[in-house]
Scaffold this motif. Structure first.
Motif, PDB file in Angstrom:
ATOM      1  N   LEU A  30      10.834  -8.519   6.839  1.00 35.87           N
ATOM      2  CA  LEU A  30      10.255  -7.464   6.013  1.00 35.87           C
ATOM      3  C   LEU A  30      11.303  -6.718   5.177  1.00 35.87           C
ATOM      4  N   GLU A  31      12.543  -7.207   5.230  1.00 37.36           N
ATOM      5  CA  GLU A  31      13.652  -6.638   4.463  1.00 37.36           C
ATOM      6  C   GLU A  31      13.868  -5.152   4.774  1.00 37.36           C
ATOM      7  N   LEU A  72       2.942  -2.973  24.486  1.00 35.19           N
ATOM      8  CA  LEU A  72       3.444  -2.576  23.177  1.00 35.19           C
ATOM      9  C   LEU A  72       2.285  -2.083  22.321  1.00 35.19           C
ATOM     10  N   THR A  73       2.513  -0.990  21.616  1.00 35.51           N
ATOM     11  CA  THR A  73       1.510  -0.457  20.697  1.00 35.51           C
ATOM     12  C   THR A  73       2.172  -0.272  19.340  1.00 35.51           C
ATOM     13  N   VAL A  74       1.473  -0.709  18.290  1.00 37.03           N
ATOM     14  CA  VAL A  74       1.966  -0.622  16.919  1.00 37.03           C
ATOM     15  C   VAL A  74       1.215   0.488  16.191  1.00 37.03           C
ATOM     16  N   TYR A  75       1.958   1.307  15.446  1.00 39.88           N
ATOM     17  CA  TYR A  75       1.385   2.385  14.643  1.00 39.88           C
ATOM     18  C   TYR A  75       1.827   2.206  13.194  1.00 39.88           C
ATOM     19  N   VAL A  76       0.890   2.345  12.269  1.00 43.77           N
ATOM     20  CA  VAL A  76       1.245   2.287  10.847  1.00 43.77           C
ATOM     21  C   VAL A  76       0.075   2.843  10.029  1.00 43.77           C
ATOM     22  N   ASP A  77       0.364   3.282   8.827  1.00 45.95           N
ATOM     23  CA  ASP A  77      -0.685   3.665   7.894  1.00 45.95           C
ATOM     24  C   ASP A  77      -1.168   2.377   7.225  1.00 45.95           C
ATOM     25  N   ASP A  78      -2.275   1.832   7.739  1.00 49.34           N
ATOM     26  CA  ASP A  78      -2.773   0.537   7.265  1.00 49.34           C
ATOM     27  C   ASP A  78      -3.078   0.519   5.772  1.00 49.34           C
ATOM     28  N   TYR A  79      -3.678   1.570   5.289  1.00 49.47           N
ATOM     29  CA  TYR A  79      -4.048   1.610   3.877  1.00 49.47           C
ATOM     30  C   TYR A  79      -2.799   1.489   3.008  1.00 49.47           C
ATOM     31  N   GLY A  80      -1.755   2.243   3.373  1.00 54.28           N
ATOM     32  CA  GLY A  80      -0.510   2.195   2.613  1.00 54.28           C
ATOM     33  C   GLY A  80       0.169   0.844   2.700  1.00 54.28           C
ATOM     34  N   ALA A  81       0.159   0.250   3.903  1.00 56.79           N
ATOM     35  CA  ALA A  81       0.783  -1.069   4.072  1.00 56.79           C
ATOM     36  C   ALA A  81       0.050  -2.113   3.233  1.00 56.79           C
ATOM     37  N   SER A  83      -1.811  -1.705   0.617  1.00 60.90           N
ATOM     38  CA  SER A  83      -1.664  -1.476  -0.824  1.00 60.90           C
ATOM     39  C   SER A  83      -0.313  -1.963  -1.353  1.00 60.90           C
ATOM     40  N   ARG A  84       0.683  -2.088  -0.484  1.00 60.74           N
ATOM     41  CA  ARG A  84       2.009  -2.581  -0.884  1.00 60.74           C
ATOM     42  C   ARG A  84       2.194  -4.067  -0.586  1.00 60.74           C
ATOM     43  N   GLY A  85       1.138  -4.723  -0.115  1.00 60.83           N
ATOM     44  CA  GLY A  85       1.239  -6.152   0.198  1.00 60.83           C
ATOM     45  C   GLY A  85       1.996  -6.420   1.481  1.00 60.83           C
ATOM     46  N   LEU A  86       2.093  -5.410   2.332  1.00 62.36           N
ATOM     47  CA  LEU A  86       2.774  -5.556   3.620  1.00 62.36           C
ATOM     48  C   LEU A  86       1.746  -5.801   4.721  1.00 62.36           C
ATOM     49  N   PRO A  87       2.194  -6.268   5.880  1.00 59.06           N
ATOM     50  CA  PRO A  87       1.248  -6.543   6.962  1.00 59.06           C
ATOM     51  C   PRO A  87       0.510  -5.282   7.431  1.00 59.06           C
ATOM     52  N   THR A  88      -0.779  -5.451   7.766  1.00 58.51           N
ATOM     53  CA  THR A  88      -1.537  -4.379   8.395  1.00 58.51           C
ATOM     54  C   THR A  88      -1.050  -4.249   9.833  1.00 58.51           C
ATOM     55  N   ALA A  89      -1.554  -3.254  10.552  1.00 61.49           N
ATOM     56  CA  ALA A  89      -1.169  -3.075  11.955  1.00 61.49           C
ATOM     57  C   ALA A  89      -1.486  -4.314  12.779  1.00 61.49           C
ATOM     58  N   GLU A  90      -2.667  -4.898  12.581  1.00 55.14           N
ATOM     59  CA  GLU A  90      -3.055  -6.099  13.332  1.00 55.14           C
ATOM     60  C   GLU A  90      -2.156  -7.286  12.971  1.00 55.14           C
ATOM     61  N   GLU A  91      -1.861  -7.449  11.691  1.00 56.64           N
ATOM     62  CA  GLU A  91      -0.988  -8.548  11.263  1.00 56.64           C
ATOM     63  C   GLU A  91       0.425  -8.354  11.808  1.00 56.64           C
ATOM     64  N   PHE A  92       0.914  -7.119  11.771  1.00 55.55           N
ATOM     65  CA  PHE A  92       2.240  -6.812  12.309  1.00 55.55           C
ATOM     66  C   PHE A  92       2.264  -7.103  13.808  1.00 55.55           C
ATOM     67  N   ALA A  93       1.211  -6.692  14.522  1.00 57.61           N
ATOM     68  CA  ALA A  93       1.129  -6.938  15.966  1.00 57.61           C
ATOM     69  C   ALA A  93       1.143  -8.426  16.273  1.00 57.61           C
ATOM     70  N   THR A  94       0.439  -9.215  15.477  1.00 51.68           N
ATOM     71  CA  THR A  94       0.422 -10.667  15.674  1.00 51.68           C
ATOM     72  C   THR A  94       1.812 -11.260  15.443  1.00 51.68           C
ATOM     73  N   LEU A  95       2.487 -10.832  14.375  1.00 58.49           N
ATOM     74  CA  LEU A  95       3.848 -11.307  14.099  1.00 58.49           C
ATOM     75  C   LEU A  95       4.801 -10.896  15.216  1.00 58.49           C
ATOM     76  N   LEU A  96       4.667  -9.660  15.688  1.00 60.57           N
ATOM     77  CA  LEU A  96       5.541  -9.180  16.758  1.00 60.57           C
ATOM     78  C   LEU A  96       5.338 -10.004  18.024  1.00 60.57           C
ATOM     79  N   GLN A  97       4.101 -10.297  18.346  1.00 62.38           N
ATOM     80  CA  GLN A  97       3.830 -11.109  19.535  1.00 62.38           C
ATOM     81  C   GLN A  97       4.430 -12.511  19.374  1.00 62.38           C
ATOM     82  N   GLN A  98       4.271 -13.095  18.211  1.00 64.88           N
ATOM     83  CA  GLN A  98       4.830 -14.426  17.935  1.00 64.88           C
ATOM     84  C   GLN A  98       6.355 -14.405  18.066  1.00 64.88           C
TER      85      GLN A  98
END
Length: 132
Positions: A30-31, A72-81, A83-98
């Motif tokens: 995610l740079e 593990l619990t992930v927190y993020v402003d989904d709408y903001g993520a 809108s910037r083309g970044l992973p949502t909380a669920e997508e981030f959680a899936t990547l983190l688990q992987q």
């Protein structure tokens, strides 16, 4: 889509060394970088998290990761993520688990004196080559 979003990651008995390794890989993807004890903010919520990956979000400042009751619990402003083309909380959680699973296997293999090489395919699949 709501702003402040929470996603759970199912990993029992979290090994913090493995978690830090997985977060570093995810941060690189995610740079960004990994921060410790970080106040994660979003529209309608905030939380001090053990780990965070700062992100330039219009309504938030980072992806937060907390250890809660061994999970593990992930927190993020989904709408903001989103809108910037970044992973949502669920997508981030899936990547983190992987990445956590990959880091756990690699760490165990290295402890058995194996050489580990990881390859990420275009479809997102990760292949590990373990050589003794």
């Amino acid at each position: 889509m709501s702003h402040w979003t929470v996603a759970k990651v199912r990993v029992t008995k979290v090994d913090e060394r493995v978690l830090e390794r997985a977060l570093k890989v995810l941060a690189e993807k995610l740079e960004t970088r990994v921060e410790r004890s970080f106040l994660v903010k979003g529209h309608g919520g905030s939380r001090r998290c053990e780990y965070a990956l700062p992100a330039n979000l219009p309504f938030g400042n980072a992806y937060g990761v907390s250890l809660e009751c061994g999970r593990l619990t992930v927190y993020v402003d989904d709408y903001g993520a989103k809108s910037r083309g970044l992973p949502t909380a669920e997508e981030f959680a899936t990547l983190l688990q992987q990445f956590y699973v990959v880091a756990a296997v690699a760490t165990s293999a290295e402890e058995m004196n194996m050489k580990v090489e990881a390859f990420e395919h275009e479809d997102g699949a990760i292949e590990l080559l373990l050589v003794r």
